[in-house]
Design a protein around this motif. Structure first.
Motif, PDB file in Angstrom:
ATOM      1  N   GLN A   1     -39.730  58.736  21.066  1.00  0.00           N
ATOM      2  CA  GLN A   1     -38.340  58.338  20.838  1.00  0.00           C
ATOM      3  C   GLN A   1     -37.791  58.951  19.554  1.00  0.00           C
ATOM      4  O   GLN A   1     -36.638  59.366  19.500  1.00  0.00           O
ATOM      5  CB  GLN A   1     -38.219  56.817  20.778  1.00  0.00           C
ATOM      6  CG  GLN A   1     -38.533  56.145  22.089  1.00  0.00           C
ATOM      7  CD  GLN A   1     -38.542  54.634  21.963  1.00  0.00           C
ATOM      8  OE1 GLN A   1     -38.790  54.086  20.904  1.00  0.00           O
ATOM      9  NE2 GLN A   1     -38.270  53.972  23.065  1.00  0.00           N
ATOM     10  N   GLN A   2     -38.614  59.017  18.522  1.00  0.00           N
ATOM     11  CA  GLN A   2     -38.176  59.613  17.266  1.00  0.00           C
ATOM     12  C   GLN A   2     -38.045  61.132  17.399  1.00  0.00           C
ATOM     13  O   GLN A   2     -37.119  61.734  16.854  1.00  0.00           O
ATOM     14  CB  GLN A   2     -39.139  59.253  16.133  1.00  0.00           C
ATOM     15  CG  GLN A   2     -39.071  57.790  15.739  1.00  0.00           C
ATOM     16  CD  GLN A   2     -40.083  57.422  14.672  1.00  0.00           C
ATOM     17  OE1 GLN A   2     -40.870  58.244  14.218  1.00  0.00           O
ATOM     18  NE2 GLN A   2     -40.057  56.156  14.277  1.00  0.00           N
TER      19      GLN A   2
ATOM     20  N   HIS B   1     -36.675  56.551  10.199  1.00  0.00           N
ATOM     21  CA  HIS B   1     -38.126  56.382  10.256  1.00  0.00           C
ATOM     22  C   HIS B   1     -38.835  57.704  10.581  1.00  0.00           C
ATOM     23  O   HIS B   1     -39.936  57.958  10.071  1.00  0.00           O
ATOM     24  CB  HIS B   1     -38.512  55.285  11.246  1.00  0.00           C
ATOM     25  CG  HIS B   1     -38.151  53.912  10.766  1.00  0.00           C
ATOM     26  ND1 HIS B   1     -38.763  53.313   9.691  1.00  0.00           N
ATOM     27  CD2 HIS B   1     -37.215  53.041  11.202  1.00  0.00           C
ATOM     28  CE1 HIS B   1     -38.236  52.123   9.482  1.00  0.00           C
ATOM     29  NE2 HIS B   1     -37.282  51.935  10.379  1.00  0.00           N
ATOM     30  N   ALA B   2     -38.215  58.532  11.407  1.00  0.00           N
ATOM     31  CA  ALA B   2     -38.804  59.841  11.703  1.00  0.00           C
ATOM     32  C   ALA B   2     -38.871  60.683  10.432  1.00  0.00           C
ATOM     33  O   ALA B   2     -39.898  61.302  10.137  1.00  0.00           O
ATOM     34  CB  ALA B   2     -37.982  60.561  12.773  1.00  0.00           C
TER      35      ALA B   2
ATOM     36  N   THR C   1     -29.755  51.550  16.020  1.00  0.00           N
ATOM     37  CA  THR C   1     -31.089  51.942  16.487  1.00  0.00           C
ATOM     38  C   THR C   1     -31.275  53.455  16.322  1.00  0.00           C
ATOM     39  O   THR C   1     -32.343  53.918  15.917  1.00  0.00           O
ATOM     40  CB  THR C   1     -31.291  51.535  17.957  1.00  0.00           C
ATOM     41  OG1 THR C   1     -31.127  50.114  18.062  1.00  0.00           O
ATOM     42  CG2 THR C   1     -32.656  51.924  18.466  1.00  0.00           C
ATOM     43  N   THR C   2     -30.221  54.209  16.608  1.00  0.00           N
ATOM     44  CA  THR C   2     -30.280  55.660  16.436  1.00  0.00           C
ATOM     45  C   THR C   2     -30.536  56.011  14.973  1.00  0.00           C
ATOM     46  O   THR C   2     -31.414  56.824  14.662  1.00  0.00           O
ATOM     47  CB  THR C   2     -28.953  56.306  16.898  1.00  0.00           C
ATOM     48  OG1 THR C   2     -28.698  55.917  18.248  1.00  0.00           O
ATOM     49  CG2 THR C   2     -29.019  57.817  16.813  1.00  0.00           C
TER      50      THR C   2
ATOM     51  N   SER D   1     -31.856  54.129  12.710  1.00  0.00           N
ATOM     52  CA  SER D   1     -33.185  53.645  12.353  1.00  0.00           C
ATOM     53  C   SER D   1     -34.265  54.629  12.807  1.00  0.00           C
ATOM     54  O   SER D   1     -35.183  54.962  12.053  1.00  0.00           O
ATOM     55  CB  SER D   1     -33.426  52.269  12.974  1.00  0.00           C
ATOM     56  OG  SER D   1     -34.715  51.821  12.710  1.00  0.00           O
ATOM     57  N   ARG D   2     -34.162  55.119  14.028  1.00  0.00           N
ATOM     58  CA  ARG D   2     -35.151  56.065  14.539  1.00  0.00           C
ATOM     59  C   ARG D   2     -35.134  57.365  13.732  1.00  0.00           C
ATOM     60  O   ARG D   2     -36.195  57.920  13.422  1.00  0.00           O
ATOM     61  CB  ARG D   2     -34.895  56.372  16.016  1.00  0.00           C
ATOM     62  CG  ARG D   2     -35.262  55.226  16.927  1.00  0.00           C
ATOM     63  CD  ARG D   2     -35.047  55.565  18.376  1.00  0.00           C
ATOM     64  NE  ARG D   2     -35.287  54.386  19.208  1.00  0.00           N
ATOM     65  CZ  ARG D   2     -35.053  54.346  20.509  1.00  0.00           C
ATOM     66  NH1 ARG D   2     -34.593  55.417  21.124  1.00  0.00           N
ATOM     67  NH2 ARG D   2     -35.292  53.250  21.189  1.00  0.00           N
TER      68      ARG D   2
END
Length: 183
Positions: free
Chosen positions: A132-133, A167-168, A160-161, A163-164
């Motif tokens: 997903q990332q 985090h990536a 969420t976008t 956040s991903r």
């Protein structure tokens, strides 16, 4: 295509009214785009053509349920994206969980020895990220989609976008810190 979105709207309305030729015109306008989008995700020419064909079957079966004909583009691209992800999941079940990342997408790195090593390290680091990332990174950095466009395409919230993507980047920093510190 953006300035011609009214054409798609008219074609969708015509098809919903029973005009079969309208679907042929939609296919003519969108088929190559669907193939390219599917290829961008699955990295397999033959599979991307199959996905696009499968998408057309779904579109023809469900186009009568589309309540807002002007949303045809995003609605149909979500179908392409979903079917591409399904194909990736199926392929990963049969093979391994490694996903390929096309090295040609990283043309921003010069091709000298040191940068070739850095590029290889970056590719390995990206492959270690959750799928997903990886997808959000690709959409944001290589396809230049906005956060909002990514959220619509993936059917997730903008938060969420973000956040991903965050985090990536953080995981990549951690993974690459020992490597970059050496150079």
């Amino acid at each position: 295509m953006k300035k011609d979105s009214h054409i798609d709207t008219e074609l969708v309305i015509a098809y919903q009214a029973g005009d079969q030729k309208a679907m042929a015109k939609l296919v003519q306008r969108w088929h190559l785009i669907y193939c390219k989008k599917a290829y961008w995700l699955v990295k397999d020419t033959s599979l991307s053509k199959d996905i696009a064909q499968d998408c057309w079957q779904t579109i023809m079966d469900k186009l009568h349920t589309l309540q807002n004909p002007s949303s045809f583009k995003s609605w149909s691209l979500r179908i392409v994206y979903s079917k591409s992800l399904d194909a990736l999941r199926e392929r990963s079940r049969k093979h391994s969980k490694e996903t390929e990342f096309d090295k040609s997408h990283l043309s921003f790195v010069e091709d000298d020895k040191e940068n070739i090593d850095l590029k290889a390290s970056l590719l390995k680091a990206i492959k270690r990220l959750p799928e997903q990332q990886q997808i959000v990174l690709r959409l944001f950095y290589t396809e230049d989609y906005s956060l909002k466009e990514i959220s619509e395409l993936l059917s997730i919230s903008v938060g969420t976008t973000k956040s991903r993507l965050f985090h990536a980047r953080e995981k990549l920093k951690l993974i690459l810190k020992p490597i970059i510190g050496k150079t």
